[in-house]
Design a protein around this motif. Structure first.
Motif, PDB file in Angstrom:
ATOM      1  N   ASP A 268      -2.611 -14.664   5.865  1.00 42.92           N
ATOM      2  CA  ASP A 268      -2.559 -13.640   4.474  1.00 42.92           C
ATOM      3  C   ASP A 268      -1.254 -12.469   4.932  1.00 42.92           C
ATOM      4  N   GLY A 269      -0.290 -11.976   5.767  1.00 43.88           N
ATOM      5  CA  GLY A 269       0.963 -12.071   5.337  1.00 43.88           C
ATOM      6  C   GLY A 269       1.327 -11.245   6.782  1.00 43.88           C
ATOM      7  N   PRO A 270       0.376  -9.616   6.800  1.00 44.69           N
ATOM      8  CA  PRO A 270       0.714  -9.164   8.638  1.00 44.69           C
ATOM      9  C   PRO A 270       0.816 -10.136  10.199  1.00 44.69           C
ATOM     10  N   VAL A 271       2.069  -9.424  10.646  1.00 45.77           N
ATOM     11  CA  VAL A 271       1.752  -9.734  11.820  1.00 45.77           C
ATOM     12  C   VAL A 271       1.555  -7.968  12.722  1.00 45.77           C
ATOM     13  N   ALA A 272       0.891  -8.925  14.013  1.00 45.64           N
ATOM     14  CA  ALA A 272       0.345  -8.366  15.175  1.00 45.64           C
ATOM     15  C   ALA A 272       1.134  -8.467  16.526  1.00 45.64           C
ATOM     16  N   ARG A 277      -1.528  -7.743  28.926  1.00 47.91           N
ATOM     17  CA  ARG A 277      -2.097  -6.059  30.337  1.00 47.91           C
ATOM     18  C   ARG A 277      -3.214  -5.485  29.894  1.00 47.91           C
ATOM     19  N   THR A 278      -3.700  -5.029  28.646  1.00 48.99           N
ATOM     20  CA  THR A 278      -3.988  -4.227  28.202  1.00 48.99           C
ATOM     21  C   THR A 278      -5.652  -4.793  28.368  1.00 48.99           C
ATOM     22  N   PRO A 279      -6.549  -4.155  28.724  1.00 54.63           N
ATOM     23  CA  PRO A 279      -8.441  -4.109  28.384  1.00 54.63           C
ATOM     24  C   PRO A 279      -8.517  -4.988  26.888  1.00 54.63           C
ATOM     25  N   GLY A 280      -9.286  -5.678  26.916  1.00 53.51           N
ATOM     26  CA  GLY A 280     -10.048  -5.655  25.572  1.00 53.51           C
ATOM     27  C   GLY A 280      -9.906  -7.050  24.861  1.00 53.51           C
ATOM     28  N   MET A 281      -9.852  -7.522  23.681  1.00 53.84           N
ATOM     29  CA  MET A 281      -9.392  -8.634  23.199  1.00 53.84           C
ATOM     30  C   MET A 281      -9.188  -8.247  21.359  1.00 53.84           C
ATOM     31  N   SER A 282      -8.088  -6.677  21.077  1.00 52.00           N
ATOM     32  CA  SER A 282      -7.966  -6.984  20.155  1.00 52.00           C
ATOM     33  C   SER A 282      -6.532  -6.190  20.357  1.00 52.00           C
ATOM     34  N   SER A 283      -5.751  -6.502  19.299  1.00 49.45           N
ATOM     35  CA  SER A 283      -4.441  -6.231  19.384  1.00 49.45           C
ATOM     36  C   SER A 283      -4.036  -4.504  19.606  1.00 49.45           C
ATOM     37  N   GLU A 284      -2.615  -4.725  19.600  1.00 49.05           N
ATOM     38  CA  GLU A 284      -1.849  -3.138  19.466  1.00 49.05           C
ATOM     39  C   GLU A 284      -1.631  -2.422  18.434  1.00 49.05           C
ATOM     40  N   LEU A 285      -1.285  -3.958  17.716  1.00 45.33           N
ATOM     41  CA  LEU A 285      -0.267  -3.347  16.142  1.00 45.33           C
ATOM     42  C   LEU A 285      -0.801  -3.943  15.485  1.00 45.33           C
ATOM     43  N   SER A 286      -1.303  -4.463  14.462  1.00 47.31           N
ATOM     44  CA  SER A 286      -1.289  -4.486  13.196  1.00 47.31           C
ATOM     45  C   SER A 286       0.011  -4.425  12.081  1.00 47.31           C
ATOM     46  N   ALA A 287       0.500  -5.135  11.640  1.00 52.41           N
ATOM     47  CA  ALA A 287       2.044  -4.507  11.160  1.00 52.41           C
ATOM     48  C   ALA A 287       1.572  -4.855   9.569  1.00 52.41           C
ATOM     49  N   ASP A 288       1.958  -4.742   8.305  1.00 53.16           N
ATOM     50  CA  ASP A 288       2.112  -5.242   7.064  1.00 53.16           C
ATOM     51  C   ASP A 288       3.713  -5.199   7.028  1.00 53.16           C
ATOM     52  N   ILE A 289       4.025  -6.378   7.342  1.00 51.60           N
ATOM     53  CA  ILE A 289       5.244  -7.144   6.254  1.00 51.60           C
ATOM     54  C   ILE A 289       5.531  -7.164   5.085  1.00 51.60           C
ATOM     55  N   ARG A 321      11.107  -2.389  17.448  1.00 51.09           N
ATOM     56  CA  ARG A 321      10.480  -1.887  17.777  1.00 51.09           C
ATOM     57  C   ARG A 321      10.069  -0.525  16.764  1.00 51.09           C
ATOM     58  N   TYR A 322      10.646  -1.039  15.505  1.00 48.80           N
ATOM     59  CA  TYR A 322      10.097   0.131  14.325  1.00 48.80           C
ATOM     60  C   TYR A 322       8.932  -0.561  12.856  1.00 48.80           C
ATOM     61  N   LEU A 323       8.646  -1.104  13.819  1.00 49.17           N
ATOM     62  CA  LEU A 323       6.755  -1.844  13.288  1.00 49.17           C
ATOM     63  C   LEU A 323       5.906  -0.350  12.766  1.00 49.17           C
ATOM     64  N   LYS A 324       5.372  -0.807  11.958  1.00 48.71           N
ATOM     65  CA  LYS A 324       4.523   0.165  11.903  1.00 48.71           C
ATOM     66  C   LYS A 324       3.224  -0.240  10.860  1.00 48.71           C
ATOM     67  N   ALA A 325       1.698   0.505  10.834  1.00 54.24           N
ATOM     68  CA  ALA A 325       1.041   0.056  10.533  1.00 54.24           C
ATOM     69  C   ALA A 325       0.961  -0.354   8.866  1.00 54.24           C
ATOM     70  N   LYS A 326       1.907   0.498   7.852  1.00 57.84           N
ATOM     71  CA  LYS A 326       2.471  -0.523   6.429  1.00 57.84           C
ATOM     72  C   LYS A 326       3.793   0.277   5.786  1.00 57.84           C
ATOM     73  N   GLY A 327       4.973  -0.224   5.385  1.00 58.58           N
ATOM     74  CA  GLY A 327       5.582   0.467   4.849  1.00 58.58           C
ATOM     75  C   GLY A 327       7.119  -0.079   5.555  1.00 58.58           C
ATOM     76  N   ASN A 328       6.971  -1.343   5.833  1.00 60.37           N
ATOM     77  CA  ASN A 328       8.267  -1.768   6.790  1.00 60.37           C
ATOM     78  C   ASN A 328       9.022  -2.285   6.093  1.00 60.37           C
ATOM     79  N   LYS A 329      10.286  -2.401   6.132  1.00 58.17           N
ATOM     80  CA  LYS A 329      11.605  -3.332   5.814  1.00 58.17           C
ATOM     81  C   LYS A 329      12.404  -4.046   6.724  1.00 58.17           C
ATOM     82  N   PRO A 330      12.572  -5.173   6.028  1.00 57.70           N
ATOM     83  CA  PRO A 330      12.794  -6.082   6.472  1.00 57.70           C
ATOM     84  C   PRO A 330      14.758  -5.117   7.053  1.00 57.70           C
ATOM     85  N   LEU A 331      15.585  -6.039   8.303  1.00 57.84           N
ATOM     86  CA  LEU A 331      16.774  -5.938   8.560  1.00 57.84           C
ATOM     87  C   LEU A 331      17.054  -6.437   7.058  1.00 57.84           C
TER      88      LEU A 331
END
Length: 465
Positions: A268-272, A277-289, A321-331
Motif C-alpha cells: 500500500d505504499g510505505p517502506v519500513a 540486531r534489535t529485539p522484537g519483531m517490529s520495524s525501526e521506522l515506517s516511512a510514507d514515501i 538517511r532522511y526518511l521520516k514517518a511522513k512528508g518524504n520527498k524523492p531526490l
C-alpha cells in the motif's frame, strides 16, 4: 395505423410488447408484490422486537476456502458427520521460530539431511567475487550460447506458481531456492542430478514474494511473505522470524553488506527499515514515501544510502538517511511511465543504469546519475498483466550480476524464451528450447559468478540453463 412508417419487424415487436404488458397486468403481479412486502415488513418488525442482540461469540465463523488454505477436502463423508464451520480448524504457520522440517518429513528425511548438509558445507567455503574485467560483449555472447537446457535440469520444485527465487553463490554446487504463492519454499540441489535433490518447507502462510541469500553468510536464506520476514538458518535448522506485521509486505533489499538491516516495501505504499540486531519483531521506522503502491525496492550497489522504489506509475530515488514517518520527498524521479511499473533495478556494479518494466509493454533504460532517459523500446509479443498483491507476468527485468550492461527478462513470444538485452537495446541472446521449455518463465535468477540461469514458471517448475 399510426405506425405505418415502421418496418414489419418493428410493428411485430411493438405488438408483442403490448400483448405481454396486457398479460402481466391480468396477473396483478404488482398488487401481489406490494401485499407480500407489507407482510414481510410486519413479520420482521415483530421478530426484531423479540430478538435479543447477538454477541460476537454467537456469530457463525466466516467460511474460508479450503483450497487457498492448503487443506485437503474430506472424502465424501455422510451429511451427519460433517462438522460445522465453527468446528473446522485450518492450519496456519505459527508465530516465532519454526524448525527446518520438510513437508514430508517421514518419507524423505534422509534426502533432507543430505540437502541441508550440502547447503551448510558450501556455505562454509569462501565465496570469491566474480571477475568483472573489461566488458567484452562478444565473449559474453559466446558464453550465453554455450548455456543449454536439458530435460534432467527441469523439475517441479514447489506446488504452485513461482513468485520468487534465489541462487546460492557457491561455485561448486548449484543450489536454488524457490518460493510459491502458497507460502512454500523449495530447495533444489541441481548438481545432485537425482530425485533426492529437492525438498519443500512451509515457513509462511502466504505467497513468498521475495528471497535472498545473505551476501555475507549464504547459510542464511531470507524470505518475505505478506505478513512476515524470516531467516532460514541452516546451521541451526530453523526459520527465525525477523519482522511481523499486518502491513502486507511486497519486497525487500539489504541496506548493508553485512545484511543486518533491510528495507522492506509494503503493497500500500510505505517502506519500513528493519534491524535484525534489535529485539522484537517490529520495524525501526515506517516511512510514507507518497506511493499508492510499492512493488519493488532496490538499494544502490555503491552508494548504499540511496534506494530505488517502483510503484503504480512512480519510480523514484530516495535517501535512506532522511526518511521520516511522513512528508518524504524523492531526490529524483524517473519520468515517462504511464501505466503500472512492475520493477526497477540499478545495474549491479556501478549503479549507473536503471532498467524498468512497465505495463505499457516497454522497457526503459535510464542514466541514474543525471536521470536521463537513454532508451525506450518495445518487446514483441510480450504483454504484462498485473494484479493486486501478485507478481507481474512475464515478470521483472533483472541485471546479469556478471555483466554491468546486460539484463534478462521473460518473454511471451513463441517459442517461449528468456531474452538477454544490452543497455543499448540490442537483443544479445534468447534462451529457448522447443522440446523442454513451453511456458513463460516470469521469475528468473542468474548465478553471480557462473554461467547458470534459472527460470521459474506458474506451475512451480524450474528450468536451469
Amino acid at each position: 395505423d399510426g405506425d405505418s412508417h415502421l418496418s414489419a419487424y418493428e410493428r411485430k415487436r411493438l405488438k408483442n410488447i403490448t400483448e405481454n404488458a396486457k398479460f402481466f397486468a391480468a396477473l396483478k403481479l404488482h398488487e401481489s408484490a406490494a401485499r407480500l412486502n407489507q407482510l414481510t415488513a410486519k413479520r420482521q418488525f415483530h421478530v426484531t422486537k423479540r430478538a435479543k442482540p447477538k454477541k460476537a461469540e454467537d456469530l457463525p465463523a466466516r467460511r474460508r476456502s479450503m483450497r487457498l488454505l492448503r487443506v485437503e477436502p474430506p472424502d465424501f463423508p455422510l451429511r451427519e458427520t460433517l462438522a460445522s464451520p465453527a468446528e473446522e480448524e485450518y492450519p496456519q504457520v505459527p508465530v516465532g521460530p519454526l524448525p527446518m522440517v520438510p513437508e514430508d518429513e517421514a518419507e524423505n528425511s534422509k534426502w533432507t539431511e543430505a540437502l541441508l548438509s550440502t547447503w551448510m558445507r558450501i556455505s562454509e567455503l569462501k565465496v570469491e567475487d566474480a571477475d568483472w574485467g573489461t566488458p567484452d560483449i562478444k565473449r559474453y555472447q559466446e558464453s550465453l550460447s554455450s548455456m543449454v537446457l536439458r530435460e534432467e535440469n527441469i523439475r517441479k520444485v514447489v506446488k504452485a506458481r513461482v513468485c520468487s527465487m534465489a541462487i546460492h553463490p557457491s561455485k561448486s554446487t548449484i543450489l536454488v531456492a524457490a518460493g510459491d504463492k502458497l507460502g512454500h519454499i523449495g530447495l533444489w540441489n541441481v548438481s545432485c542430478g537425482t530425485e533426492e535433490g529437492a525438498c519443500i518447507f512451509i515457513p509462511h502462510s502466504f505467497q513468498v514474494s521475495c528471497m535472498h541469500f545473505s551476501p555475507c553468510n549464504p547459510a542464511h536464506l531470507l524470505s518475505l511473505s505478506s505478513d512476515t520476514l524470516r531467516c532460514g538458518d541452516v546451521t541451526r535448522a530453523v526459520f527465525d522470524e525477523i519482522c511481523r506485521g499486518e502491513e502486507n509486505f511486497s519486497c525487500f533489499d539489504f541496506l548493508e553488506e553485512n545484511a543486518c538491516t533491510a528495507l522492506v516495501a509494503q503493497w500500500d505504499g510505505p517502506v519500513a527499515v528493519v534491524d535484525r540486531r534489535t529485539p522484537g519483531m517490529s520495524s525501526e521506522l515506517s516511512a510514507d514515501i507518497g506511493f499508492r503502491r510499492t512493488r519493488t525496492v532496490h538499494v544502490h550497489p555503491v552508494d548504499r544510502q540511496y534506494f530505488l522504489a517502483a510503484g503504480s506509475v512512480d519510480v523514484c530515488v530516495f535517501d535512506i538517511r532522511y526518511l521520516k514517518a511522513k512528508g518524504n520527498k524523492p531526490l529524483s524521479s524517473l519520468p515517462g511511465h504511464t501505466k503500472s511499473v512492475a520493477s526497477a533495478y540499478f545495474s549491479p556494479v556501478t549503479g549507473s543504469r536503471v532498467v524498468t518494466v512497465c505495463a505499457d509493454d516497454k522497457l526503459r533504460i535510464f542514466n541514474s546519475k543525471n536521470i536521463q532517459v537513454l532508451l525506450i523500446f518495445k518487446r514483441q509479443s510480450n504483454k504484462i498483466k498485473t494484479h493486486k498483491n501478485s507478481q507481474p507476468k512475464p515478470g521483472w527485468a533483472i541485471w546479469d550480476p556478471k555483466q554491468e550492461h546486460c539484463f534478462l527478462v521473460g518473454s511471451m513470444a513463441q517459442p517461449r524464451q528468456i531474452q538477454v538485452f544490452q543497455d543499448n537495446g540490442a537483443l544479445l541472446h534468447s534462451f529457448c528450447n522447443v522440446d523442454c521449455l513451453g511456458s513463460v518463465c516470469s521469475i528468473n535468477v542468474v548465478h553471480p559468478s557462473q554461467n547458470v540461469l534459472v527460470g521459474g514458471n506458474s506451475s512451480g517448475r524450474l528450468h536451469v540453463f
